[in-house]
Design a protein around this motif. Sequence first.
Motif, short mmCIF file in Angstrom:
data_model
loop_
_atom_site.label_atom_id
_atom_site.label_comp_id
_atom_site.label_asym_id
_atom_site.label_seq_id
_atom_site.Cartn_x
_atom_site.Cartn_y
_atom_site.Cartn_z
N ASP A 60 0.92 -0.91 0.06
CA ASP A 60 0.46 0.21 0.24
C ASP A 60 0.96 1.59 0.08
O ASP A 60 2.12 1.46 0.21
CB ASP A 60 -1.18 -0.06 1.31
N GLU A 61 0.70 2.43 -0.51
CA GLU A 61 0.93 3.73 -0.37
C GLU A 61 2.06 4.04 0.98
O GLU A 61 2.65 4.02 0.47
CB GLU A 61 0.02 4.72 -1.32
N SER A 62 0.90 3.73 1.79
CA SER A 62 2.00 4.72 3.21
C SER A 62 3.26 3.74 3.37
O SER A 62 4.17 3.99 4.05
CB SER A 62 1.24 4.49 4.33
N THR A 63 2.88 1.94 3.39
CA THR A 63 4.32 1.64 3.33
C THR A 63 5.23 1.46 2.61
O THR A 63 6.17 1.26 2.88
CB THR A 63 3.30 0.00 3.11
N THR A 64 5.07 2.05 1.22
CA THR A 64 5.99 1.82 -0.10
C THR A 64 6.52 3.18 0.59
O THR A 64 7.94 2.89 0.22
CB THR A 64 4.78 2.36 -1.36
N ALA A 65 5.64 4.41 1.31
CA ALA A 65 6.46 5.18 1.14
C ALA A 65 7.61 5.14 2.45
O ALA A 65 8.07 5.92 2.33
CB ALA A 65 5.59 6.74 1.65
N GLU A 66 6.84 4.63 3.53
CA GLU A 66 8.21 4.08 4.82
C GLU A 66 9.04 3.84 4.24
O GLU A 66 10.38 3.94 4.87
CB GLU A 66 7.25 3.97 5.62
N LEU A 67 8.84 2.52 3.60
CA LEU A 67 10.25 1.67 2.83
C LEU A 67 11.06 2.38 2.84
O LEU A 67 12.43 2.32 2.72
CB LEU A 67 9.64 0.39 2.66
N ARG A 68 10.39 3.03 1.58
CA ARG A 68 11.76 5.05 0.89
C ARG A 68 11.71 5.56 0.96
O ARG A 68 13.83 5.27 1.14
CB ARG A 68 11.10 5.17 -0.10
N ASP A 69 11.35 5.58 3.00
CA ASP A 69 11.96 6.59 3.48
C ASP A 69 13.11 5.98 4.29
O ASP A 69 14.74 6.28 5.00
CB ASP A 69 10.86 7.10 4.84
N LEU A 70 13.11 4.63 4.57
CA LEU A 70 14.03 3.37 5.84
C LEU A 70 14.96 3.12 5.15
O LEU A 70 16.51 3.21 5.09
CB LEU A 70 12.92 2.37 6.11
N VAL A 71 14.85 3.11 3.69
CA VAL A 71 16.44 3.13 2.08
C VAL A 71 17.32 4.55 2.27
O VAL A 71 18.79 4.58 2.81
CB VAL A 71 15.60 2.58 1.09
N THR A 72 16.61 5.59 2.52
CA THR A 72 17.37 7.23 2.70
C THR A 72 17.75 6.83 4.13
O THR A 72 19.62 7.13 4.11
CB THR A 72 16.34 7.80 2.45
N ALA A 73 17.53 6.52 4.74
CA ALA A 73 17.93 7.07 5.98
C ALA A 73 18.81 5.85 6.68
O ALA A 73 20.12 5.83 7.18
CB ALA A 73 16.30 6.97 7.79
N THR A 74 18.61 4.69 5.89
CA THR A 74 20.35 3.45 6.07
C THR A 74 21.30 4.17 4.92
O THR A 74 21.89 3.27 5.88
CB THR A 74 19.36 2.72 5.55
N THR A 75 20.93 4.49 4.33
CA THR A 75 21.72 4.46 3.03
C THR A 75 22.93 5.95 3.44
O THR A 75 23.60 5.77 2.48
CB THR A 75 21.28 3.95 2.00
#
Length: 369
Positions: free
Chosen positions: A350-365
Motif C-alpha cells: 500500500d501507499e503508506s508502506t511503500t513511502a515509509e520503506l523508501r524513507d527507511l532506504v534513505t535513512a539506512t544508506t
Amino acid sequence: MTSPHPIITAISERLEMFARSRAAEVDADAVFGTSTNDAVAALLLQHAADSFSGGKRLRARFAYWGWRAHTRDAGAVPDHVLALGAALEVFQAAALVHDDILDNSDTRRGRPSAWRALEAEHRARTWSGSSEEFGRSGAILLGDLLLGWSDDLLEEALAQVDAATAARTRSEYARMRRDVILGQFLDIAEEAAWPVTPDAEHADRAMRIAVLKSARYSVQQPLLMGAAIGGAGEDARTSLAAIGEPLGLAFQLRDDVLGVFGDPEITGKPAGDDLREGKRTLLVAYARERMSAAERTGFDERLGADDLLADEIASLQQTVRTGGALDRVESAIAAYAVAANDAITSAGFDESTTAELRDLVTATTIRSF
C-alpha cells in the motif's frame, strides 16, 4: 501511523516499561538481601536500561513495517508488535555491549562503552583488583542479561499470537541470533587469520562477515520477523526478503565507511575507529587490492596497531580514499539502494508502506550515525 516518529516513541515507552518491571521484580524478590548488595545490583540494572536508551530504533521500525506490509493495518500498533520491536532493540544493545568488549572500544554513541563505564565504577568505589578486568567481566554479564531480556520480550510478544505464528517468528529470531554470533566470531577470526588468507579472498570474506554480523539482522530479519508475527504468507516474505537483502548490505557498507571516515562528533566514536581496531572490512580489502606488495606490507603493519597516532590515521584514510576503495564502496551502496527501491516498487504494498520503506532506504544508506 504513516510517520516513523510515533513508532519510535511507542517502542521507547515499551522499553522503559519493561525495564521498570524488571527492576521491580528484583526488588520484590529480595534477591540480594542487603542494602549494599541491592545498590550493586541496581548498578547493573541501570547500565542495562541505559544501554537501550536513545537510538534510531531502525530494527524495530523494520519489524513494524514488515508487519504492516502484510496486515495493512494502519491503526494503533498492537502490543505484540511493540514487544517484538523492543526485543530487537534489546538484542541490538546486547550485541553492542559484547562488540565493544571484542573490539576494545572505549566509546559508544559519544559516551564510555559499557565495559569502560563499569571499569570507571570499580575505580571510583576503590574496590580491589583490576578495574579493567572488572569492567570487561561485568560487561560480559551485562550483555548476557540483555540477551535474556530480549528473549523475555520476544516471549511476551509470542504469547499474544497463535502457536503456528509464534513458531515461525521464534524460528526467524533464532536464525538471527545464530547468524550474529557466527558473524562476530568470523570477524575476530578474520583479524587473526588474514596473514594466511590469499589476498584475492579478502573481499569475499569481508562481505560474508558483513552479511552475517550485521546486514541480515539489521534489516532483512526484522522485516521477516514482522511479517511472520503478522501471519504473512510466502509471497509477502519473498518480497520483504528481496528488499532486506540489498538494503542490509548497504546498511553495513555505510557503517564500514563511517568506521573509517565518520565525524566523531556525530558517530560518537573516535576518528578512524575501524582503522584503530584493525577491521578487515570490504573498504580495507578494496584498498589493499590496488597496493604494491611493499605498500600492502606497510599498510598491514600499521592497521590496528596499538600505538597508531592521529597523523597515521589521516594517512591511512588518504590511502583508502586515493586508491579508489571509497568510491567503489560508495558505488556498491548506491547500487544496493537502487535494488532495494526496485524491490519495493515490485512488491505492490500500500501507499503508506511503500513511502515509509523508501524513507527507511534513505535513512539506512545516507546517514552519519
